[in-house]
Design an enzyme around this catalytic site. Structure first.
Site, short mmCIF file in Angstrom:
data_model
loop_
_atom_site.label_atom_id
_atom_site.label_comp_id
_atom_site.label_asym_id
_atom_site.label_seq_id
_atom_site.Cartn_x
_atom_site.Cartn_y
_atom_site.Cartn_z
CG HIS A 72 -2.02 -0.92 1.23
ND1 HIS A 72 -2.95 -0.99 2.24
CD2 HIS A 72 -2.42 -1.82 0.30
CE1 HIS A 72 -3.86 -1.91 1.93
NE2 HIS A 72 -3.55 -2.42 0.78
CE1 TYR A 202 -7.06 3.28 10.50
CE2 TYR A 202 -6.08 3.76 8.37
CZ TYR A 202 -6.06 3.07 9.57
OH TYR A 202 -5.07 2.16 9.82
N PRO A 294 -6.53 -0.73 17.93
CG PRO A 294 -8.32 -1.90 17.05
CD PRO A 294 -7.80 -1.34 18.32
CE LYS A 298 2.35 2.69 13.55
NZ LYS A 298 2.69 2.15 12.23
CE1 TYR A 386 -2.09 3.17 8.79
CE2 TYR A 386 -0.97 2.97 6.67
CZ TYR A 386 -1.98 2.59 7.54
OH TYR A 386 -2.86 1.60 7.17
C1 PHB Z 1 -7.08 -4.76 9.58
O1 PHB Z 1 -6.74 -5.03 8.43
O2 PHB Z 1 -7.68 -5.58 10.28
C2 PHB Z 1 -6.74 -3.42 10.11
C3 PHB Z 1 -6.10 -2.50 9.29
C4 PHB Z 1 -5.78 -1.26 9.78
C5 PHB Z 1 -6.07 -0.93 11.09
C6 PHB Z 1 -6.70 -1.85 11.91
C7 PHB Z 1 -7.04 -3.10 11.42
O3 PHB Z 1 -5.74 0.28 11.56
#
Ligand code: PHB
Ligand code: APR
Length: 395
Positions: A72, A202, A294, A298, A386
Site C-alpha cells: 500500500h 479510516y 487497533p 501498530k 503510519y
Molecule cells: C485490519 O486489516 O484488520 C486493520 C487494518 C488497519 C487498522 C486496523 C485493522 O488500523
C-alpha cells in the site's frame, strides 16, 4: 529438560523470537496454552511496516509475505462524507506498508518451526515461572497429563495481555499505564473484493468510526465502532453492511461489494503499557507488555520490534558474553512503544465518536481532519507514524 530460552506463548511474538534465536544457533522451547488451530482462529489486524517485513525475512519466513502481501502506498481518510487520499509513500520518501494477515504470519512461523523440528508444547496448562530473579530460572507446566519442568537461562514472556508472565513481576516494581475507551469495534471478514484494494480507509462520521481493510484481492476486513454493550447476535450481516455504507462517502458506499460474513466479532479498545519489561531473567515482549487500540495497526509491528531487540540482546549475551543488550532491553523498547501508543491514542481520539463530547467534539474532529488533509506537514506527520518511525529515530 533443559534449553537456553523458554518462550511462553506461540503468538507472533513468541514464534518470531524462536525463529530468530534458532537462526543464531540459540536453543529455545515454546510453551503455549492453546492448540495451534485455536491460535490460528484469532483474527487480528493485517498491516505491516517495512521493519516487520524485513524481520520476517531475517527469521527465514519472508517468502510468503513477499509473494502474498499487497503493498500500500496511501491511505484514505473519510469525513463529512468525503474521501481524502493521503499519499503516505510520497510523504515519506517512498516508504510503504504491506497488507498481510496476522493469521498468515503466525501460520508461516508455525510451519517454519515444524519444518525445523523445534520443540513446541501446545495445549499446555498451569504454566508457572520459577526463580526468575536467580541465574537458573525454570518453567513448569502440564502437558498430556504430565507435569514437566524446563530449566533455562532466560524466560521470554510472549503470552499476550492475559498471560501469566507479567504477573510474575512483583507489584511493587511493575508500573501500569492504562486507558480504556468507551466503545468497541465490530469486525467482519468476508470473501468479497476490497472496496479500496490499495489503501486502508479510516472514516469519521456522526454515526461513529468505520474502517475498510483487506486480506487479499478477494477477502476483505471491515469494522464499525459500536457500543461495548452490543452483542455479535445484535448485528446481522445486513445490518452491518447498511451501517458501514452510512459511514462511508457515497461513491465508496455505492462501490462496496457485500457478501456473507465468515467471521464476526466485537473487540474492546485499550491503551496499556507495563514498565519495566524485564525483571531478573524474565523478559516481556509484545501484548504481554503493551496494548494499543487497533486504529493505526501498530500492535503486530510493536511486537516485532520488541522481538528484534530481544533477539539481538540474547544473541549478544550468548555469543559475545555481553550484558549490554539485555540491560538496555526495556528502555530501548519503551521509547518506541510510547511513540506508537501516542500515535494510536491520537488517531483513535480523532476518528471515533465519543459519548461524552457530543456535537462539539464532532465539529472539533472535523476541523482537525480538515487541517490535516490540507496541511503537508500534518499529513507527513501522520504518514511517518503510519509507515513506522525509523528504528534509530531520535538517536
Ligand atoms: C485490519 O486489516 O484488520 C486493520 C487494518 C488497519 C487498522 C486496523 C485493522 O488500523
Ligand atoms: N501459558 C502459555 N501460553 C499462554 C498463556 C499461558 N499462561 N497465556 C496466554 N498464552 C498464549 C496465548 O494463547 C497466545 O497464543 O500466548 C499467546 C500470545 O499471543 P498474542 O496474544 O497474539 O500476543 P503476541 O504474540 O504478543 O502478538 C501481538 O497480537 O493482539 C495482537 O495487536 C497485537 O498484533 C499484535 C499481536
Amino acid at each position: 529438560m533443559k534449553t537456553q530460552v523458554a518462550i511462553i506463548g506461540a503468538g507472533p511474538s513468541g514464534l518470531l523470537l524462536g525463529a530468530l534465536l534458532d537462526r543464531a544457533g540459540i536453543e529455545n522451547v515454546v510453551i503455549e496454552r492453546q492448540s495451534p488451530e485455536y491460535v490460528l482462529s484469532r483474527i487480528r489486524a493485517g498491516i505491516m511496516e517495512q521493519v516487520t517485513v524485513d524481520l520476517l525475512h531475517d527469521a527465514g519466513v519472508g517468502e510468503r509475505v513477499q509473494s502474498g502481501g499487497i503493498v500500500h502506498h496511501s491511505i484514505d481518510l473519510v469525513f463529512k462524507n468525503t474521501r481524502h487520499p493521503i499519499a503516505v509513500s510520497e510523504l515519506t520518501k517512498g516508504k510503504v506498508v504491506t497488507a498481510y494477515g496476522q493469521t498468515e504470519v503466525t501460520n508461516d512461523l508455525m510451519e517454519h518451526r515444524k519444518k525445523l523440528g523445534l520443540q513446541t508444547y501446545y495445549s499446555s496448562n498451569q504454566v508457572e515461572l520459577h526463580h526468575i530473579e536467580s541465574e537458573k530460572p525454570s518453567v513448569s507446566f502440564e502437558h498430556n497429563g504430565q507435569r514437566l519442568t524446563l530449566e533455562c537461562e532466560f524466560i521470554a514472556g510472549c503470552d499476550g495481555f492475559h498471560g501469566i508472565s507479567r504477573q510474575a513481576i512483583p507489584a511493587s516494581i511493575l508500573k501500569e499505564y492504562e486507558r480504556v475507551y468507551p466503545f468497541g469495534w465490530l469486525g467482519i471478514l468476508a470473501d468479497v473484493p476490497p472496496v479500496s484494494p490499495h489503501a486502508v480507509v479510516y472514516a469519521n462520521s456522526e454515526r461513529g468510526f468505520a474502517l475498510c481493510s483487506m486480506r487479499s484481492m478477494t477477502r476483505s476486513r471491515y469494522y464499525v465502532q459500536c457500543p461495548l454493550t452490543d452483542k455479535v447476535e445484535d448485528w446481522s450481516d445486513e445490518r452491518f453492511w447498511e451501517e458501514l455504507k452510512l459511514r462511508l462517502d457515497p461513491e465508496m458506499a455505492t462501490r462496496l461489494i457485500t457478501g456473507p460474513s465468515i467471521e464476526k466479532s466485537i473487540a474492546p479498545l485499550r491503551s496499556y503499557v507495563a514498565e519495566p519489561m524485564r525483571h531478573g531473567r524474565l523478559f516481556l515482549a509484545g501484548d504481554a507488555a503493551h496494548i494499543v487500540p487497533p486504529t493505526g495497526a501498530k500492535g503486530l509491528n510493536l511486537a516485532a520490534t520488541d522481538v528484534k531487540y530481544l533477539s539481538e540482546a540474547m544473541i549478544d549475551y550468548f555469543k559475545s558474553h555481553s550484558n549490554t543488550g539485555i540491560d538496555h532491553y526495556s528502555e530501548r523498547c519503551l521509547k518506541r512503544i510510547w511513540r506508537a501508543e501516542r500515535f494510536s491514542w491520537w488517531l483513535t481520539s480523532l476518528m471515533h465518536r465519543f459519548p461524552d463530547t457530543g456535537d462539539f467534539g464532532q465539529k472539533i474532529q472535523e476541523a482537525e481532519l480538515d487541517y490535516l488533509v490540507n496541511s503537508e506537514s500534518l499529513s507527513r506527520s501522520l504518514s511517518e507514524n503510519y509507515v513506522g518511525l525509523p528504528l534509530n529515530f531520535g538517536e
